[in-house]
Structure formats: C-alpha cells, structure tokens
Design an enzyme around this catalytic site. Structure first.
Site, PDB file in Angstrom:
ATOM      1  N   SER A 107       0.789  -1.013  -0.099  1.00  0.00           N
ATOM      2  CA  SER A 107       0.087   0.012   0.079  1.00  0.00           C
ATOM      3  C   SER A 107       0.730   1.194  -0.146  1.00  0.00           C
ATOM      4  O   SER A 107       0.433   2.232  -0.373  1.00  0.00           O
ATOM      5  CB  SER A 107      -0.921   0.151   1.215  1.00  0.00           C
ATOM      6  OG  SER A 107      -0.515  -0.508   2.498  1.00  0.00           O
ATOM      7  N   HIS A 149      -3.271  -3.526  -5.834  1.00  0.00           N
ATOM      8  CA  HIS A 149      -3.756  -2.814  -4.648  1.00  0.00           C
ATOM      9  C   HIS A 149      -5.259  -3.159  -4.246  1.00  0.00           C
ATOM     10  O   HIS A 149      -6.064  -2.272  -4.807  1.00  0.00           O
ATOM     11  CB  HIS A 149      -3.197  -1.422  -4.331  1.00  0.00           C
ATOM     12  CG  HIS A 149      -3.455  -0.677  -3.102  1.00  0.00           C
ATOM     13  ND1 HIS A 149      -3.796   0.526  -2.899  1.00  0.00           N
ATOM     14  CD2 HIS A 149      -3.443  -1.239  -1.961  1.00  0.00           C
ATOM     15  CE1 HIS A 149      -3.940   0.913  -1.904  1.00  0.00           C
ATOM     16  NE2 HIS A 149      -3.573  -0.201  -0.835  1.00  0.00           N
ATOM     17  N   GLU A 194      -7.081  -1.076  -7.059  1.00  0.00           N
ATOM     18  CA  GLU A 194      -6.056  -0.100  -7.778  1.00  0.00           C
ATOM     19  C   GLU A 194      -4.868  -0.670  -8.213  1.00  0.00           C
ATOM     20  O   GLU A 194      -4.275  -1.560  -7.539  1.00  0.00           O
ATOM     21  CB  GLU A 194      -5.779   0.841  -6.525  1.00  0.00           C
ATOM     22  CG  GLU A 194      -4.983   2.124  -7.195  1.00  0.00           C
ATOM     23  CD  GLU A 194      -4.724   3.075  -6.123  1.00  0.00           C
ATOM     24  OE1 GLU A 194      -4.671   2.565  -4.793  1.00  0.00           O
ATOM     25  OE2 GLU A 194      -4.566   4.156  -6.303  1.00  0.00           O
ATOM     26  N   ASN A 245      -4.620   6.251  -1.745  1.00  0.00           N
ATOM     27  CA  ASN A 245      -4.260   6.754  -0.149  1.00  0.00           C
ATOM     28  C   ASN A 245      -3.719   8.041  -0.331  1.00  0.00           C
ATOM     29  O   ASN A 245      -3.831   8.593   0.736  1.00  0.00           O
ATOM     30  CB  ASN A 245      -3.000   5.758   0.275  1.00  0.00           C
ATOM     31  CG  ASN A 245      -3.585   4.601   0.660  1.00  0.00           C
ATOM     32  OD1 ASN A 245      -4.710   4.262   0.966  1.00  0.00           O
ATOM     33  ND2 ASN A 245      -2.806   3.620   0.874  1.00  0.00           N
TER      34      ASN A 245
HETATM   35  P1  NAD Z   1      -0.411  -9.176   7.956  1.00  0.00           P
HETATM   36  O1  NAD Z   1       0.604  -8.916   8.771  1.00  0.00           O
HETATM   37  O2  NAD Z   1      -1.848  -9.439   8.243  1.00  0.00           O
HETATM   38  O3  NAD Z   1      -0.255 -10.320   6.861  1.00  0.00           O
HETATM   39  C1  NAD Z   1       1.022 -10.569   6.423  1.00  0.00           C
HETATM   40  C2  NAD Z   1       1.350 -11.802   6.180  1.00  0.00           C
HETATM   41  O4  NAD Z   1       2.656 -12.244   5.633  1.00  0.00           O
HETATM   42  C3  NAD Z   1       1.609 -12.638   7.646  1.00  0.00           C
HETATM   43  O5  NAD Z   1       0.846 -13.922   7.631  1.00  0.00           O
HETATM   44  C4  NAD Z   1       3.014 -13.171   7.620  1.00  0.00           C
HETATM   45  O6  NAD Z   1       3.170 -14.462   8.253  1.00  0.00           O
HETATM   46  C5  NAD Z   1       3.312 -13.604   6.032  1.00  0.00           C
HETATM   47  N1  NAD Z   1       4.736 -13.406   5.802  1.00  0.00           N
HETATM   48  C6  NAD Z   1       5.542 -12.546   6.333  1.00  0.00           C
HETATM   49  N2  NAD Z   1       6.639 -12.619   5.615  1.00  0.00           N
HETATM   50  C7  NAD Z   1       6.672 -13.931   4.846  1.00  0.00           C
HETATM   51  C8  NAD Z   1       7.370 -14.714   3.977  1.00  0.00           C
HETATM   52  N3  NAD Z   1       8.870 -14.259   3.824  1.00  0.00           N
HETATM   53  N4  NAD Z   1       6.850 -15.470   3.166  1.00  0.00           N
HETATM   54  C9  NAD Z   1       5.648 -15.828   3.256  1.00  0.00           C
HETATM   55  N5  NAD Z   1       4.998 -15.026   4.236  1.00  0.00           N
HETATM   56  C10 NAD Z   1       5.402 -14.241   4.856  1.00  0.00           C
HETATM   57  O7  NAD Z   1      -0.422  -7.905   6.850  1.00  0.00           O
HETATM   58  P2  NAD Z   1      -1.669  -7.407   5.801  1.00  0.00           P
HETATM   59  O8  NAD Z   1      -2.157  -6.303   6.537  1.00  0.00           O
HETATM   60  O9  NAD Z   1      -2.388  -8.721   5.156  1.00  0.00           O
HETATM   61  O10 NAD Z   1      -0.831  -6.736   4.703  1.00  0.00           O
HETATM   62  C11 NAD Z   1      -0.058  -7.298   3.822  1.00  0.00           C
HETATM   63  C12 NAD Z   1       0.341  -6.589   2.755  1.00  0.00           C
HETATM   64  O11 NAD Z   1      -0.855  -5.856   2.037  1.00  0.00           O
HETATM   65  C13 NAD Z   1       1.220  -5.355   3.155  1.00  0.00           C
HETATM   66  O12 NAD Z   1       2.096  -4.877   2.024  1.00  0.00           O
HETATM   67  C14 NAD Z   1       0.452  -4.054   3.226  1.00  0.00           C
HETATM   68  O13 NAD Z   1       0.981  -2.957   3.231  1.00  0.00           O
HETATM   69  C15 NAD Z   1      -0.811  -4.183   2.157  1.00  0.00           C
HETATM   70  N6  NAD Z   1      -1.840  -3.990   2.295  1.00  0.00           N
HETATM   71  C16 NAD Z   1      -2.523  -3.556   3.705  1.00  0.00           C
HETATM   72  C17 NAD Z   1      -3.690  -3.354   3.742  1.00  0.00           C
HETATM   73  C18 NAD Z   1      -4.519  -3.173   5.081  1.00  0.00           C
HETATM   74  O14 NAD Z   1      -5.508  -2.534   5.191  1.00  0.00           O
HETATM   75  N7  NAD Z   1      -3.939  -3.967   5.953  1.00  0.00           N
HETATM   76  C19 NAD Z   1      -4.664  -2.703   2.787  1.00  0.00           C
HETATM   77  C20 NAD Z   1      -3.803  -2.795   1.302  1.00  0.00           C
HETATM   78  C21 NAD Z   1      -2.726  -3.314   1.318  1.00  0.00           C
END
Ligand code: NAD
Length: 731
Positions: A443, A464, A476, A514
């Site tokens: 994001s 996204h 997006e 964003n």
């Molecule tokens: P989260 O912490 O809930 O999940 C991340 C997951 O990735 C975890 O389950 C973790 O164990 C796993 N992980 C970490 N390192 C890893 C690896 N090397 N190999 C495999 N798995 C691995 O985070 P999230 O909120 O789901 O966000 C994930 C991505 O999505 C980020 O890049 C974030 O910026 C993006 N994002 C988040 C949101 C939001 O509202 N939370 C919205 C849009 C985009």
C-alpha cells in the site's frame, strides 16, 4: 428489428416478447415504449385476444431504462429541459396506465383484459415498474435473478410509477427498504415480500402465465388503488399509524443522508405527498419530484460515475489490446489479513488458489480464517455448507513454493518490508513459468522500486486491494516504470473475474487512493490541533456526504499506521514535510496508547466489545476547544478541497490518466461524497472558477496546501469543464 414482438396463440393469448436486438440485457428506450404501447393497444382492440402476457426473449426480463433516454428528454427541452422531462415522464405514465387499465371502463371497472408479466430472470428499474403496472407478476424460480428498484443507488429514484405503485401495494413501511435502499430480491424472497405474486418452475413460466390470463375474472384485474374506498396499507399520513411511519422515515432519511443526497428526500416527498391524493395525481406528483432530481446535477454525476463510468472501467475501457489473460491458477504469498482475503475472493470466483506463508501452520491459519468467515455468513443465512466446502477445496495452503508451478498470476501480500518482498519475488520467479505475472499488494512502497528485485520487471505490477477485501469493490492497479501491457491486461482480467472495479494508475507515492485519503484524515486532525471542536469536524464530514469522518477513519485504520506513514513521509521529504501540526496530535495519541478501534481507544471511546461510543472526552484536555469556532461551511470546504486538490494534482502529474478512474476510484475506494460523482464531478458541479476562489481564500487563511493548481486556474479562465454531461470533456 424491433424491441417488442407480438404473437397470438390459438387460445387467444397475445404474448408480447421483449428482446432488444444486439444487447444481452433488455433496456427500455423511448422507441421501445412506443412499440410496447402500440402492441398493447392493438391487442386490447383485437376481439380475438382474451389477454396479454408480457415476457422476455432473453434469460432476464430487463436491466432498466436506457439512460440515454433521460439525456435525450433533457436536451430536447432546449431552454426548458424541466418541461420536456416532465412531459416525457407523463408519457411513460400514460403508457403504463393504459396497460394497468387494460381497456376497462374507469367508472364500472369492467371490460378490461388481463395482462400478466412473466419474468424469466432479473427485472430491475423500469424492468420491474412495467410488471408493477400489470395485473399479475409471475417469476421463474431462478435463484440468480434479482428483482427490484435500485435507482436510488445511482442518485435517482423509481420515476416510472414504481414509487407510487409500490407504496400503494405494500404500504410505506414495507416499501421503504426497496425504494430507499434499493434492496434487490431473488424471486422467492420477492414473493415473500409481496413484490410479486407467484414463482413457478422456469419451464412452466409461459404456460402458467397463459393459464392465469385465461382464468382471470374481471375482479382479478382491478388494482386496489382503482377501487372505491382504497386505503393505504399500514396507514395514510394522517392516521395515527401512518403519522409514525412517515415521521420515522423522514427522520431516518435525514439521519442517513444528512441532506447530502437529493434523490432520497425527493423520493420521500413523492411517497408522502402522493399518498394524500388520488392515484393519477400521485403519478403527477412523482413526475414533478423526479424531474427535479433529474435536473439536479447530482443525478447526472452519480449516474455517470456509479453506472456508466464504472461499467466502462469494468469492461476494460483502459485495457491494453492483448489476448485474454484470465487467471486459472493463482498464487498468494502471505496468508495474513489481506492475503487470506485475496485467496478467499479468488476461490469464490472459481480460481485454483495456492496460499503460502512462512510456515505451513501460518498458511493453514489463514485458510481457517477464511472458513470461519464463511461459517459466520452461513449462520446469518448466506451461503451453504456445500458451497463452502467446494470453495475451500480450491485453496491449497502450505509453505512450499514448488506448489506455485503453473500459476498464471502470483500476488504477494507479505509484510510491508522491501527486503522481505524482494526475497519473496526471487523465490516466486525460481518456480513459475515465463508467462506468469507477479503482483504486489503493497500500500505504500513504490512499484518501480520493488520491481528491481524481479528479473522481468515488465511482468511485475501492483494490484492494490482495500480492506476488507471481501467487501471493498475497488482494486487499484499500479504500473511501475517498466510494467508491460500484458501485466496490465492480466491484472484487469483478474479483477474482472473477481467482479470488482479496477482503476489503473501510474506509480507515485501512495498511488491514488491513499494519496487523497491521507490529506483528508490529516485535515481533520489538524483542525483538532487548532482547537476546532472534534464533533464539528466529524459532523461537517457527514454533511459533506462522507461515510465516515476523518477522526473515525483514522481510528479504523489505526493510529500506529498513521504514525508509521508520517515518519516514512517525513524521512522521504525532509524539510519540505508540511504536516508537523498533524504529527503533534498523532504522536501524542500514540503516546497515550490510544491506537484506534483495535485498541478500543482512539479519537473515539469504545466499550468492552469494541463498539464505538462517542468522541473521547479526554480530547478537550489535550487540545482545548477554542471559544470561537469556524462556520460549518468552512470546515466542509477544507475537508473537501484537500481531497479534490490532491486528485487534480494526481491528474496533472500523470498518476491518473483518466478522470473517470479518479472519480470512480474516489467513491468506491474511500467513499468520497457520492452525490458529487467524485472529485472531478464535484469540481464540475461547483465550477472551476468558484473552486479557484475558494482555494485562494483557504490558501490565504490556512496555507499552501490549498493553492489552486495551474490547471484549475486555466480551466476557470477558459470556462472549461472536466465532463461534457456524461462523458469526459476531452473525449
Ligand atoms: P499481515 O501482517 O496481516 O499479513 C502478512 C502475512 O505475511 C503474515 O501472515 C506473515 O506471516 C506473512 N509473511 C511475512 N513474511 C513472509 C515471507 N517471507 N513469506 C511468506 N509469508 C510471509 O499484513 P496485511 O495487513 O495482510 O498486509 C499485507 C500487505 O498488504 C502489506 O504489503 C500491506 O501494506 C498491504 N496492504 C494492507 C492493507 C491493510 O489494510 N492491512 C491494505 C492494502 C494493502
């Protein structure tokens, strides 16, 4: 070829079939209305015809009105579009009323012929208003079919008698969800709600319709509202029960729309006033209110963004011309909140999904979370155990990258850390074939930077999703500097499979959505720092038509995320960083441990169960509210202009390449005042010159973030607009 055709059978039933040539779904045009009117008149005059069945030659009955018809009515009016629209609407009422009266003597109510609507599938808008004018509505038992009046969703209301007839059919209270919320129902639910009269097996539809026509008694074809002594179900306005219903509905509409959506108020007025007068006068009242809504620029803006532009984007308006890129097997890395959500919606759309995390246990946890979410839906009566099991069988959870072999697309949603993302990209590329596209759900991290970890950056792209993935309609798509057309097409085809709405933007800090949300949140927080009452800030946002105020929004997304973003932005911008005043509030909230909703403490107070109460009563001690408060219009202007100006800058910088994407993305992505049709729609309604004057005033009072862009000044000087009615002005 014609939209309607008539065939007479040996028993004397005239079957009128609606089948608009060259379209997959019937829509009603003026020519269509004229044809229908002529066929009905012919059948009523034909002594051999005992009755009429109106049905469709397509799997569905009809999707609604051809929106060009409305535009046509307006433009034909020249100097007085209202008169022309009103006359056009009264013509429509006349046609439907002739069907409803079906040739009977209005005094004796005798001599009419039965008219049945036989609906094979979906019947929306005019596609349900026409059946409402018939004497009986029979629908095929097609669970995928949707029946109802969704007009309010695009800023208008049912204006072909739907409002007047449904209120008289069900009563104001029971009609409210269908009119005010645009609630749609499958045939069986529509039957239970009293919208339709009968549901039959699809193969029996025509047979049953003819049977009813031939068996109908003169009394069966007289509408309750055409009988002497008709009483509105549930009570007319000036009865004790009716009084409560209408007062309650009025309060509810005002509470929900905050006066920002003209259609809801006009609908209510048409229903209320219409129920005080005879039926034919009520149709006139409905037409007057409908005319006023159609002439309000908000209805054009909403129809444009929420219907026409949205559909164009979903159909691939900006898709590069390369062959079909549909996804059969999807890889998702990271089974956290976002990854699990993406796996869920993809499996739901029928894709095979490989869901990986750092350990098999973590991946299984993600999958178990999906199952739990579905179970919750099932407990609420949505979906079945069989469908859940099928969906879950399509998701293979694990930690072994070898399972990605054969994927056409892999989306990573691991931690927001460029090193981890780079490592994951290399591991994906070691397994997948040369045609596989790799996408990141980041994001905040620029796509072009992340693409450096890829050996084929032309096949690397940002996709996204917004949280919660299952609910949010917008996706997006972000092109990095090197992203190629096949990657864009892949992302678009994938989003289309998910039945979500895509926008395609170029890479820049925070992309598009964003980038515009952050200034909105920051402006709200900045006002708290200035001593503006937090309640004034939140209420002004609602009056503007925003679904949530900026303080509630930052509570939802969490204060720590805000702090993280602020620190990263400050590091990137150095001395030019403009948001110190915001940070002072944000960092103090973090220091106090008030991290937002997840911590059950933020700008709002929450109860033990995490339910939002009121604004936190400690805010005043931290940031005293000044005695002199700004006018609510000033607060609204600040909140809207920070977003609008950011959207214009995104357009000027080439992040956006299509204003339709800017508008649709704003409404679906962060709920930007839907009544305005989006930031560019807002500028057209306000007028560029008035917007520039406002910018100048706010810039002088509050600083350079309100500085009008040169593009806006140019537009103000030339008297230009972003849109020419429904289409972008440049096109
Ligand atoms: P989260 O912490 O809930 O999940 C991340 C997951 O990735 C975890 O389950 C973790 O164990 C796993 N992980 C970490 N390192 C890893 C690896 N090397 N190999 C495999 N798995 C691995 O985070 P999230 O909120 O789901 O966000 C994930 C991505 O999505 C980020 O890049 C974030 O910026 C993006 N994002 C988040 C949101 C939001 O509202 N939370 C919205 C849009 C985009």
């Amino acid at each position: 070829m014609k939209d309607f055709t008539l065939a007479k059978d040996a028993d004397g039933v005239a079957v009128i079939t609606w089948d608009v040539p060259g379209r997959s779904m019937n829509v009603m045009s003026r020519d269509g209305f004229a044809e229908l009117d002529a066929l009905v008149a012919g059948a009523l005059a034909d002594p051999e015809v005992k009755g009429i069945v109106i049905t469709s030659g397509k799997p569905d009955f009809a999707g609604g009105m051809d929106l060009n018809t409305i535009a046509q009515m307006k433009s034909e009016g020249g100097e007085s579009p209202a008169a022309s629209v009103f006359a056009g609407l009264m013509d429509v009422h006349g046609i439907l009323r002739r069907i409803e009266r079906a040739g009977m003597d209005p005094k004796t109510l005798k001599g009419g012929k039965p008219v049945v609507a036989a609906l094979p599938g979906t019947a929306l808008g005019i596609g349900f208003e026409l059946p409402l004018a018939c004497h009986r509505i029979i629908a095929a038992d097609n669970p995928k079919a949707k029946i109802g009046l969704p007009e309010i969703m695009v800023g208008i209301f049912p204006g072909a008698g739907g409002t007047t007839r449904l209120v008289r059919k069900l009563g104001a209270m029971m009609a409210a969800p269908f009119l005010l919320e645009g609630k749609l129902s499958a045939p069986k639910a529509a039957l239970a709600a009293g919208l339709i009269d009968e549901v039959v097996a699809p193969e029996d539809l025509l047979k049953r319709a003819k049977e009813w026509v031939l068996a109908a008694k003169p009394d069966d074809i007289v509408k309750p509202w055409d009988r002497k002594g008709f009483k509105l179900p549930g009570g007319a306005p000036y009865t004790p029960q009716g009084f409560e219903i209408f007062v309650g509905a009025s309060a509810m509409v005002s509470g929900r729309t905050m006066g920002a959506f003209p259609a809801a108020q006009a609908l209510l007025a048409a229903a209320y006033e219409g129920s005080l007068v005879p039926f034919d006068t009520a149709l006139k009242v409905e037409a007057r209110h409908f005319t006023s809504v159609l002439l309000n620029p908000s209805s054009t803006a909403m129809i444009r963004s929420l219907f026409i532009s949205k559909e164009a984007l979903e159909k691939g308006a900006n898709r590069p011309k390369v062959e079909d890129q549909k996804v059969a097997k999807l890889g998702v890395i990271g089974a956290g909140m976002m990854g699990a959500g993406i796996a869920h919606v993809a499996a739901k759309a029928g894709m095979q999904v490989v869901l990986l995390d750092a350990s098999a246990e973590a991946a299984e946890r993600g999958k178990a979370g999906i199952a739990a979410g579905i179970d919750k839906d099932i407990s609420r009566g949505k979906g079945s155990a069989a469908a859940r099991d099928e969906l879950l069988a399509r998701i293979a959870a694990g930690a072994d990258y070898a399972a990605l072999a054969g994927c056409d697309l892999v989306v990573e949603a691991v931690f927001e850390d460029p090193k981890i993302k780079a490592d994951v990209t290399a591991r994906i590329e070691a397994v997948v074939g040369p045609d596989c596209i790799i996408a990141t759900n980041t994001s905040t991290l620029p796509i072009s930077g992340l693409a450096k970890a890829s050996t084929r950056p032309d096949a690397y792209i940002g996709i996204h999703f917004f949280s919660p993935v299952e609910k949010m309609a917008l996706v997006e798509i972000i092109k990095g500097k090197a992203t190629g057309p096949r990657a864009v097409a892949k992302a678009l085809d994938f989003v289309r499979q998910l039945r979500k709405t895509p926008i395609v933007v170029n890479d820049a800090r925070f992309f598009y959505a964003n980038r515009c949300i952050i200034p909105y949140i920051n402006e709200g927080i900045r006002m708290v720092a200035e001593g503006v009452s937090p309640a004034l800030v939140e209420n002004a946002a609602k009056l503007l038509g925003m679904p949530v105020g900026p303080l509630q929004l930052v509570d939802e997304t969490s204060i720590d995320l805000g702090v993280k973003i602020a620190k990263a932005t400050r590091a990137a911008m150095g001395d030019a960083y403009p948001d110190g005043a915001v940070d002072a509030v944000l960092f103090r909230m973090a220091e106090l441990g008030r991290m937002g909703r997840k911590a059950k403490a933020g700008f709002y107070a929450y109860d033990e169960a995490g339910k939002r109460q009121g604004l936190w009563d400690g805010l005043g001690a931290e940031w005293p509210v000044k005695a002199a408060q700004p006018d609510v219009e000033e607060v609204k202007n600040r909140l809207v202009l920070v977003q609008v100006l950011e959207a214009v800058r995104a357009q000027d910088e080439g992040v956006l390449t299509d204003i339709r994407e800017g508008d649709v993305g704003a409404i679906l992505g962060w709920g930007f005042a839907p009544w305005s049709g989006g930031p560019f729609g807002w500028l057209d309604i306000t007028g560029a010159a008035a917007a520039v004057t406002l910018c100048d005033r706010l810039e002088a009072a509050h600083g350079p973030r309100f500085k009008a862009t040169q593009s806006l000044r140019d537009m103000a000087a030339s008297g230009g607009r972003f849109y020419d009615g429904i289409v972008p002005a440049a096109a």
